[in-house]
Write a protein that holds these residues in place. Structure first.
Motif, PDB file in Angstrom:
ATOM      1  N   ASN A  47      55.476  17.358  -7.377  1.00  0.00           N
ATOM      2  CA  ASN A  47      54.002  16.659  -7.358  1.00  0.00           C
ATOM      3  C   ASN A  47      53.819  15.357  -8.334  1.00  0.00           C
ATOM      4  O   ASN A  47      52.762  15.061  -8.178  1.00  0.00           O
ATOM      5  N   LYS A  50      53.054  12.719  -5.541  1.00  0.00           N
ATOM      6  CA  LYS A  50      51.833  12.989  -4.859  1.00  0.00           C
ATOM      7  C   LYS A  50      50.636  12.866  -5.824  1.00  0.00           C
ATOM      8  O   LYS A  50      49.634  12.479  -5.429  1.00  0.00           O
ATOM      9  N   THR A  51      50.784  13.181  -6.900  1.00  0.00           N
ATOM     10  CA  THR A  51      49.880  12.856  -7.934  1.00  0.00           C
ATOM     11  C   THR A  51      49.441  11.684  -8.183  1.00  0.00           C
ATOM     12  O   THR A  51      48.324  11.248  -8.163  1.00  0.00           O
ATOM     13  N   GLU A  54      47.678  10.106  -5.204  1.00  0.00           N
ATOM     14  CA  GLU A  54      46.281  10.500  -5.139  1.00  0.00           C
ATOM     15  C   GLU A  54      45.483   9.904  -6.013  1.00  0.00           C
ATOM     16  O   GLU A  54      44.355   9.404  -5.931  1.00  0.00           O
ATOM     17  N   LEU A  55      45.888   9.534  -7.285  1.00  0.00           N
ATOM     18  CA  LEU A  55      45.307   8.791  -8.365  1.00  0.00           C
ATOM     19  C   LEU A  55      44.872   7.374  -7.692  1.00  0.00           C
ATOM     20  O   LEU A  55      43.970   6.828  -7.878  1.00  0.00           O
ATOM     21  N   LYS A  58      42.521   7.283  -5.306  1.00  0.00           N
ATOM     22  CA  LYS A  58      40.920   7.305  -5.891  1.00  0.00           C
ATOM     23  C   LYS A  58      40.738   6.173  -6.715  1.00  0.00           C
ATOM     24  O   LYS A  58      39.630   6.267  -7.359  1.00  0.00           O
ATOM     25  N   HIS A 152      51.247  18.934 -12.059  1.00  0.00           N
ATOM     26  CA  HIS A 152      51.061  17.692 -12.041  1.00  0.00           C
ATOM     27  C   HIS A 152      49.693  17.364 -11.135  1.00  0.00           C
ATOM     28  O   HIS A 152      48.727  16.597 -11.471  1.00  0.00           O
ATOM     29  N   LEU A 153      49.448  18.055 -10.147  1.00  0.00           N
ATOM     30  CA  LEU A 153      48.270  18.236  -9.077  1.00  0.00           C
ATOM     31  C   LEU A 153      47.131  18.795 -10.042  1.00  0.00           C
ATOM     32  O   LEU A 153      45.982  18.400  -9.605  1.00  0.00           O
ATOM     33  N   ILE A 156      44.571  16.126 -10.977  1.00  0.00           N
ATOM     34  CA  ILE A 156      43.655  15.507  -9.950  1.00  0.00           C
ATOM     35  C   ILE A 156      42.213  16.440  -9.877  1.00  0.00           C
ATOM     36  O   ILE A 156      41.045  16.092 -10.064  1.00  0.00           O
ATOM     37  N   SER A 157      42.720  18.041 -10.015  1.00  0.00           N
ATOM     38  CA  SER A 157      41.300  18.844 -10.149  1.00  0.00           C
ATOM     39  C   SER A 157      40.714  18.591 -11.596  1.00  0.00           C
ATOM     40  O   SER A 157      39.306  18.589 -11.449  1.00  0.00           O
ATOM     41  N   LEU A 159      40.303  15.810 -12.886  1.00  0.00           N
ATOM     42  CA  LEU A 159      39.717  14.368 -12.804  1.00  0.00           C
ATOM     43  C   LEU A 159      38.360  14.732 -11.849  1.00  0.00           C
ATOM     44  O   LEU A 159      37.159  14.233 -12.090  1.00  0.00           O
ATOM     45  N   GLU A 160      38.407  15.622 -10.820  1.00  0.00           N
ATOM     46  CA  GLU A 160      37.383  15.822  -9.833  1.00  0.00           C
ATOM     47  C   GLU A 160      36.296  16.910 -10.809  1.00  0.00           C
ATOM     48  O   GLU A 160      35.017  16.437 -10.478  1.00  0.00           O
TER      49      GLU A 160
END
Length: 164
Positions: A47, A50-51, A54-55, A58, A152-153, A156-157, A159-160
């Motif tokens: 991941n 993927k991370t 996604e960063l 965003k 690593h994902l 993202i959470s 961050l959210e």
């Protein structure tokens, strides 16, 4: 709100502990595995791509602060096709992450981008680096890979959750 994520490299993004040992030429038996001319191998953790994607999606800035020889870091990132994700890479042959992070912030400032400490997230596999980061740079948010998060994902959470 997190606007900049700074990653360590060794044992944070990939499983090898010291890419400064790696010798060219590099070979990629798989997309996320790099082997050097001496048979040393590193594998990207699940991941990571993927991370990073996604960063970027965003519009979060991404940097690296790593204790490695700069030319080795550059070549490994390029070979793994990760170099395009990073806005700033600071790779030094000393372990002082707070100095590297200060250099990252200076490079962003030179291009007109400034961050407050609370807008920065630093991810490293060694909590020992966090004390000097806080002492010299303020209350940057720090996550210890494999202790505070295990995938690593989860970045993202986090961050959210910081957005609310």
């Amino acid at each position: 709100m997190i606007k900049l994520v700074i990653f360590d490299a060794d044992k944070t993004l990939w499983d090898h502990y010291n890419i400064s040992e790696f010798e060219e030429p590099f070979h990629l038996p798989e997309r996320d595995i790099l082997r050097d001319s001496e048979g040393r191998t590193l594998k990207l953790f699940p991941n990571v791509r993927k991370t990073l994607e996604e960063l970027k999606r965003k519009d979060v800035k991404i940097a690296m602060a790593t204790w490695n020889f700069p030319h080795k870091t550059e070549k490994v990132l390029k070979a793994l096709e990760l170099d395009s994700y990073f806005d700033v890479v600071v790779s030094r042959d000393f372990p002082f992450k707070f100095i590297m992070i200060a250099e990252i912030l200076r490079k962003f400032a030179e291009s007109g981008i400034r961050f407050r400490p609370e807008e920065i997230l630093f991810v490293d596999d060694r909590r020992a680096h966090f004390g000097n980061v806080w002492l010299y740079l303020g209350r940057i948010q720090c996550l210890e890979m494999w202790k505070d998060i295990n995938d690593h994902l989860e970045i993202i959470s986090k961050l959210e959750n910081s957005q609310t």
